[in-house]
Design an enzyme around this catalytic site. Structure first.
Site, PDB file in Angstrom:
ATOM      1  N   PRO A  97       0.824  -1.218   0.000  1.00  0.00           N
ATOM      2  CA  PRO A  97       0.000   0.000   0.000  1.00  0.00           C
ATOM      3  C   PRO A  97       0.857   1.268   0.000  1.00  0.00           C
ATOM      4  O   PRO A  97       0.411   2.338  -0.362  1.00  0.00           O
ATOM      5  CB  PRO A  97      -0.798  -0.089   1.303  1.00  0.00           C
ATOM      6  CG  PRO A  97      -0.547  -1.420   1.882  1.00  0.00           C
ATOM      7  CD  PRO A  97       0.655  -1.989   1.225  1.00  0.00           C
ATOM      8  N   GLU A 124       1.892  -7.984   7.809  1.00  0.00           N
ATOM      9  CA  GLU A 124       2.103  -6.537   7.717  1.00  0.00           C
ATOM     10  C   GLU A 124       3.152  -6.199   6.663  1.00  0.00           C
ATOM     11  O   GLU A 124       3.605  -5.070   6.572  1.00  0.00           O
ATOM     12  CB  GLU A 124       2.551  -5.991   9.077  1.00  0.00           C
ATOM     13  CG  GLU A 124       1.548  -6.166  10.209  1.00  0.00           C
ATOM     14  CD  GLU A 124       0.205  -5.523   9.910  1.00  0.00           C
ATOM     15  OE1 GLU A 124      -0.818  -6.229   9.967  1.00  0.00           O
ATOM     16  OE2 GLU A 124       0.179  -4.318   9.578  1.00  0.00           O
ATOM     17  N   ARG A 166      -1.825  -7.991 -21.157  1.00  0.00           N
ATOM     18  CA  ARG A 166      -2.666  -7.600 -22.309  1.00  0.00           C
ATOM     19  C   ARG A 166      -1.906  -6.680 -23.261  1.00  0.00           C
ATOM     20  O   ARG A 166      -2.354  -6.457 -24.386  1.00  0.00           O
ATOM     21  CB  ARG A 166      -3.960  -6.954 -21.876  1.00  0.00           C
ATOM     22  CG  ARG A 166      -3.828  -5.626 -21.193  1.00  0.00           C
ATOM     23  CD  ARG A 166      -5.170  -5.144 -20.665  1.00  0.00           C
ATOM     24  NE  ARG A 166      -6.071  -4.738 -21.712  1.00  0.00           N
ATOM     25  CZ  ARG A 166      -6.029  -3.539 -22.306  1.00  0.00           C
ATOM     26  NH1 ARG A 166      -5.091  -2.669 -21.978  1.00  0.00           N
ATOM     27  NH2 ARG A 166      -6.912  -3.224 -23.234  1.00  0.00           N
ATOM     28  N   ASP A 181      -6.410   2.583 -25.350  1.00  0.00           N
ATOM     29  CA  ASP A 181      -6.761   2.502 -23.935  1.00  0.00           C
ATOM     30  C   ASP A 181      -6.861   3.873 -23.288  1.00  0.00           C
ATOM     31  O   ASP A 181      -6.130   4.790 -23.651  1.00  0.00           O
ATOM     32  CB  ASP A 181      -5.627   1.777 -23.180  1.00  0.00           C
ATOM     33  CG  ASP A 181      -5.822   0.271 -23.176  1.00  0.00           C
ATOM     34  OD1 ASP A 181      -6.907  -0.189 -23.557  1.00  0.00           O
ATOM     35  OD2 ASP A 181      -4.882  -0.422 -22.797  1.00  0.00           O
TER      36      ASP A 181
HETATM   37  C1  JFE Z   1       2.719  -3.105   3.885  1.00  0.00           C
HETATM   38  O1  JFE Z   1       1.808  -2.372   4.714  1.00  0.00           O
HETATM   39  C2  JFE Z   1       0.665  -3.004   5.077  1.00  0.00           C
HETATM   40  C3  JFE Z   1      -0.111  -2.448   6.031  1.00  0.00           C
HETATM   41  C4  JFE Z   1      -1.266  -3.064   6.411  1.00  0.00           C
HETATM   42  C5  JFE Z   1      -1.658  -4.269   5.828  1.00  0.00           C
HETATM   43  C6  JFE Z   1      -0.885  -4.838   4.857  1.00  0.00           C
HETATM   44  C7  JFE Z   1      -1.336  -6.118   4.215  1.00  0.00           C
HETATM   45  N1  JFE Z   1      -0.421  -6.525   3.160  1.00  0.00           N
HETATM   46  C8  JFE Z   1       0.579  -7.433   3.321  1.00  0.00           C
HETATM   47  C9  JFE Z   1       1.246  -7.559   2.119  1.00  0.00           C
HETATM   48  C10 JFE Z   1       0.606  -6.710   1.176  1.00  0.00           C
HETATM   49  C11 JFE Z   1       0.857  -6.418  -0.169  1.00  0.00           C
HETATM   50  C12 JFE Z   1       0.078  -5.475  -0.806  1.00  0.00           C
HETATM   51  C13 JFE Z   1      -0.949  -4.820  -0.112  1.00  0.00           C
HETATM   52  C14 JFE Z   1      -1.731  -3.765  -0.771  1.00  0.00           C
HETATM   53  C15 JFE Z   1      -1.416  -3.124  -1.943  1.00  0.00           C
HETATM   54  C16 JFE Z   1      -2.407  -2.157  -2.123  1.00  0.00           C
HETATM   55  N2  JFE Z   1      -2.520  -1.241  -3.175  1.00  0.00           N
HETATM   56  N3  JFE Z   1      -3.246  -2.246  -1.094  1.00  0.00           N
HETATM   57  N4  JFE Z   1      -2.838  -3.222  -0.256  1.00  0.00           N
HETATM   58  C17 JFE Z   1      -1.215  -5.135   1.229  1.00  0.00           C
HETATM   59  C18 JFE Z   1      -0.429  -6.071   1.867  1.00  0.00           C
HETATM   60  C19 JFE Z   1       0.283  -4.239   4.474  1.00  0.00           C
END
Ligand code: JFE
Length: 255
Positions: A97, A124, A166, A181
């Site tokens: 994220p 996490e 794609r 696109d």
């Molecule tokens: C790393 O920081 C985090 C904080 C709280 C929860 C999580 C859960 N989590 C674990 C691995 C993981 C990989 C990708 C994602 C993700 C990508 C997007 N765009 N949204 N969520 C979420 C992931 C991770």
């Protein structure tokens, strides 16, 4: 292109056996290899996580198991294919994220790579030293597919693999689909797709816009651009604001 995907839930990637990606794999355009991260553990419980240093909720994925997995996959290389020379190491993509936004532009860039390795975190996230270790000798991209939090990286990898796949030669039946696109570089950059219609000409009293039945290609192109501009202004004003004024003609500016 070779794609390696590492996850504790390899079953998430069954969808890559069907549709566009599945056919590209059958044709050999895509060489997709799914790996179970736990195959590189050495304890009876196949442990991949531990408590976070500094405290806090949840667990963090251990660096050792990721290091053994990525080393083993790199050792299987090099990968051939893509637009460049064979690659001795993959470009590593880590969904998170807190990463850079994954965009159509990045999808285009990644579609030119001969070898991608997707590292799917859970809990996490992955111990940051893993990205540091490999970032010292190959490209490592931490990418986000949107401002919401998933439970792990698998769904994000499915999204990215489809957006990248794609764009590969021969994957889309109609090559023009990718060029036109939304978000693609060029005239459609920063413009959303307009509405689409097919037969019948009237459905439950709803008529197809007259212009689309006219056969007048100039008017149809103008109508489609107008609708794309209108939809972009309505749904994504920040994209509309980023449209290069040079690409707008006097008709556009009246909208
Ligand atoms: C790393 O920081 C985090 C904080 C709280 C929860 C999580 C859960 N989590 C674990 C691995 C993981 C990989 C990708 C994602 C993700 C990508 C997007 N765009 N949204 N969520 C979420 C992931 C991770």
């Amino acid at each position: 292109m070779r794609l390696d995907i590492v996850s504790i839930f390899p079953e998430y990637f069954a969808p890559l056996d069907v549709s566009l990606i599945g056919k590209a794999r059958e044709r050999g355009t895509l060489d997709v290899r799914i790996h179970q991260l736990r195959d590189w553990t050495h304890d009876v419980h196949k442990t991949v996580d531990d408590t976070p240093y500094g405290g806090g909720p949840g667990m963090v994925m251990k660096p050792e198991v990721w290091g053994e997995a990525i080393d083993a996959i790199i050792a299987e290389g090099p990968a051939v294919g893509g637009v460049g020379a064979p690659a001795a190491t993959p470009r590593i993509i880590v969904p998170t994220p807190s990463g850079r936004p994954f965009t159509q532009e990045i999808a285009q860039e990644l579609a030119a790579e001969p070898w991608l390795l997707f590292a799917c975190g859970r809990y996490e996230g992955i111990d940051s030293r893993v990205m540091r270790e490999y970032g010292a000798r190959m490209r490592v991209d931490e990418l986000s597919i949107g401002d919401y939090v998933l439970a792990g990286g698998e769904v994000a990898v499915l999204v990215m693999v489809e957006a990248i796949g794609r764009l590969l030669p021969g994957v889309l039946g109609n090559v023009h689909s990718a060029v036109d696109d939304s978000f693609a570089p060029g005239a459609m950059r920063n413009l959303l797709e307009g509405p689409v219609y097919t037969k019948p000409p009237v459905w439950r009293g709803h008529e197809v816009p007259e212009v689309l039945l006219s056969g007048h290609h100039g008017k149809i192109a103008r109508w489609r651009r107008d609708e794309a501009l209108r939809r972009t202004v309505a749904n994504r004003p920040e994209l509309a604001a980023a449209i290069d004024p040079e690409t707008l003609d006097k008709h556009d500016r009246k909208l």
